[in-house]
Scaffold this motif. Structure first.
Motif, PDB file in Angstrom:
ATOM      1  N   ARG A   1      -3.084  -4.693  23.649  1.00 61.28           N
ATOM      2  CA  ARG A   1      -4.288  -3.859  23.496  1.00 61.28           C
ATOM      3  C   ARG A   1      -5.366  -4.725  22.883  1.00 61.28           C
ATOM      4  N   ARG A   2      -6.557  -4.643  23.433  1.00 62.95           N
ATOM      5  CA  ARG A   2      -7.702  -5.388  22.909  1.00 62.95           C
ATOM      6  C   ARG A   2      -8.828  -4.397  22.631  1.00 62.95           C
ATOM      7  N   ILE A   3      -9.402  -4.525  21.433  1.00 64.66           N
ATOM      8  CA  ILE A   3     -10.551  -3.677  21.105  1.00 64.66           C
ATOM      9  C   ILE A   3     -11.637  -4.553  20.478  1.00 64.66           C
ATOM     10  N   ASP A   4     -12.880  -4.181  20.734  1.00 64.05           N
ATOM     11  CA  ASP A   4     -13.996  -4.903  20.123  1.00 64.05           C
ATOM     12  C   ASP A   4     -13.966  -4.697  18.621  1.00 64.05           C
ATOM     13  N   LEU A   5     -14.195  -5.771  17.882  1.00 66.31           N
ATOM     14  CA  LEU A   5     -14.315  -5.628  16.433  1.00 66.31           C
ATOM     15  C   LEU A   5     -15.571  -4.813  16.137  1.00 66.31           C
ATOM     16  N   PRO A   6     -15.471  -3.849  15.249  1.00 69.18           N
ATOM     17  CA  PRO A   6     -16.663  -3.066  14.914  1.00 69.18           C
ATOM     18  C   PRO A   6     -17.727  -3.964  14.281  1.00 69.18           C
ATOM     19  N   THR A   7     -18.976  -3.639  14.519  1.00 72.42           N
ATOM     20  CA  THR A   7     -20.074  -4.387  13.909  1.00 72.42           C
ATOM     21  C   THR A   7     -19.933  -4.298  12.398  1.00 72.42           C
ATOM     22  N   GLY A   8     -20.013  -5.419  11.741  1.00 76.66           N
ATOM     23  CA  GLY A   8     -19.914  -5.431  10.278  1.00 76.66           C
ATOM     24  C   GLY A   8     -18.514  -5.673   9.758  1.00 76.66           C
ATOM     25  N   ALA A   9     -17.501  -5.750  10.632  1.00 78.41           N
ATOM     26  CA  ALA A   9     -16.136  -6.041  10.165  1.00 78.41           C
ATOM     27  C   ALA A   9     -16.051  -7.528   9.826  1.00 78.41           C
ATOM     28  N   ASP A  10     -15.328  -7.849   8.768  1.00 79.84           N
ATOM     29  CA  ASP A  10     -15.160  -9.235   8.330  1.00 79.84           C
ATOM     30  C   ASP A  10     -13.807  -9.750   8.825  1.00 79.84           C
ATOM     31  N   PRO A  11     -13.774 -10.537   9.907  1.00 78.81           N
ATOM     32  CA  PRO A  11     -12.513 -10.988  10.490  1.00 78.81           C
ATOM     33  C   PRO A  11     -11.640 -11.809   9.534  1.00 78.81           C
ATOM     34  N   SER A  12     -12.258 -12.474   8.560  1.00 73.92           N
ATOM     35  CA  SER A  12     -11.485 -13.316   7.645  1.00 73.92           C
ATOM     36  C   SER A  12     -10.672 -12.500   6.636  1.00 73.92           C
ATOM     37  N   LYS A  13     -10.942 -11.205   6.532  1.00 72.94           N
ATOM     38  CA  LYS A  13     -10.243 -10.378   5.535  1.00 72.94           C
ATOM     39  C   LYS A  13      -9.331  -9.310   6.146  1.00 72.94           C
ATOM     40  N   ILE A  14      -9.053  -9.416   7.434  1.00 70.83           N
ATOM     41  CA  ILE A  14      -8.205  -8.418   8.103  1.00 70.83           C
ATOM     42  C   ILE A  14      -6.774  -8.521   7.578  1.00 70.83           C
TER      43      ILE A  14
ATOM     44  N   LEU B   1       1.974   0.383  12.993  1.00 77.51           N
ATOM     45  CA  LEU B   1       1.205  -0.776  12.557  1.00 77.51           C
ATOM     46  C   LEU B   1      -0.131  -0.276  12.029  1.00 77.51           C
ATOM     47  N   LYS B   2      -0.456  -0.660  10.787  1.00 79.11           N
ATOM     48  CA  LYS B   2      -1.734  -0.277  10.183  1.00 79.11           C
ATOM     49  C   LYS B   2      -2.534  -1.542   9.908  1.00 79.11           C
ATOM     50  N   ILE B   3      -3.755  -1.571  10.428  1.00 78.46           N
ATOM     51  CA  ILE B   3      -4.622  -2.736  10.276  1.00 78.46           C
ATOM     52  C   ILE B   3      -5.879  -2.303   9.536  1.00 78.46           C
ATOM     53  N   SER B   4      -6.223  -3.061   8.508  1.00 79.47           N
ATOM     54  CA  SER B   4      -7.436  -2.796   7.744  1.00 79.47           C
ATOM     55  C   SER B   4      -8.456  -3.873   8.087  1.00 79.47           C
ATOM     56  N   LEU B   5      -9.639  -3.427   8.503  1.00 76.77           N
ATOM     57  CA  LEU B   5     -10.735  -4.335   8.858  1.00 76.77           C
ATOM     58  C   LEU B   5     -11.855  -4.126   7.841  1.00 76.77           C
ATOM     59  N   PRO B   6     -11.817  -4.855   6.726  1.00 76.08           N
ATOM     60  CA  PRO B   6     -12.852  -4.655   5.704  1.00 76.08           C
ATOM     61  C   PRO B   6     -14.246  -4.944   6.245  1.00 76.08           C
ATOM     62  N   LYS B   7     -15.207  -4.175   5.755  1.00 77.46           N
ATOM     63  CA  LYS B   7     -16.603  -4.389   6.142  1.00 77.46           C
ATOM     64  C   LYS B   7     -17.163  -5.526   5.291  1.00 77.46           C
ATOM     65  N   ASN B   8     -18.051  -6.320   5.885  1.00 80.99           N
ATOM     66  CA  ASN B   8     -18.694  -7.363   5.092  1.00 80.99           C
ATOM     67  C   ASN B   8     -19.744  -6.713   4.184  1.00 80.99           C
ATOM     68  N   GLU B   9     -20.202  -7.454   3.192  1.00 81.27           N
ATOM     69  CA  GLU B   9     -21.144  -6.911   2.204  1.00 81.27           C
ATOM     70  C   GLU B   9     -22.415  -6.376   2.856  1.00 81.27           C
ATOM     71  N   GLN B  10     -22.924  -7.095   3.831  1.00 79.01           N
ATOM     72  CA  GLN B  10     -24.158  -6.688   4.496  1.00 79.01           C
ATOM     73  C   GLN B  10     -23.973  -5.340   5.197  1.00 79.01           C
ATOM     74  N   ALA B  11     -22.841  -5.145   5.843  1.00 80.51           N
ATOM     75  CA  ALA B  11     -22.584  -3.881   6.547  1.00 80.51           C
ATOM     76  C   ALA B  11     -22.467  -2.723   5.562  1.00 80.51           C
TER      77      ALA B  11
END
Length: 161
Positions: free
Chosen positions: A115-128, A137-147
């Motif tokens: 399964r492939r999904i677009d990363l939401p705008t403002g998600a910080d890939p380095s902190k997933i 399976l639970k995945i947390s995609l933290p928002k970056n500070e700007q978002a």
């Protein structure tokens, strides 16, 4: 036999050179349909694994993705980020043997999924971060500070009556 304007004779409808085959054809169709309804009988056909169900929600500081992966071991699942996409892939491997009253049943089933999904705008890939427990399976995609700072509440004006 009927003739077509004096040309070659026409055979009656529902007859072939081998006689009336309609009952046999209907029986074959019914048997084929029966075997299609039961995956156990799909000999020689590839049985693809269904695509896992995903749910995505947004919390205060992160996006959350949940994937249902029953019967799959954590070591058979991979979560990656590539070109702005979150990819969840894996493979189910199952082997089963049963011995009963002099008979032995041995089954093996394998199936891959992705399964492939677009990363939401403002998600910080380095902190997933990802967690796997009880087939979920639970995945947390933290928002970056700007978002997180871009959120702005808009006042709603009431009707002035």
């Amino acid at each position: 036999m009927a003739r077509d304007n004096g040309n070659a004779p026409m055979l009656p409808a529902r007859r072939s050179l081998f006689g009336d085959m309609e009952p046999i054809t209907r029986l074959r169709d019914e048997v084929d349909r029966l075997f299609e309804d039961f995956p156990v009988f799909r000999f020689g056909r590839s049985m693809q694994m269904p695509v896992p169900a995903l749910e995505m929600t947004e919390a205060e500081g992160a996006y959350k993705v949940t994937a249902e992966l029953p019967g799959i071991k954590p070591e058979d699942v991979e979560v990656t980020v590539e070109e702005g996409m979150l990819c969840i892939s894996g493979e189910k491997k199952e082997e089963r043997e049963e011995k009963e009253r002099g008979f032995m049943l041995s089954e093996r089933s394998y199936g891959a999924f992705e399964r492939r999904i677009d990363l939401p705008t403002g998600a910080d890939p380095s902190k997933i971060k990802a967690q796997f427990k009880d087939g979920v399976l639970k995945i947390s995609l933290p928002k970056n500070e700007q978002a997180q700072q871009q959120k702005q509440r808009i006042a709603i004006e009431a009707d002035g009556r």
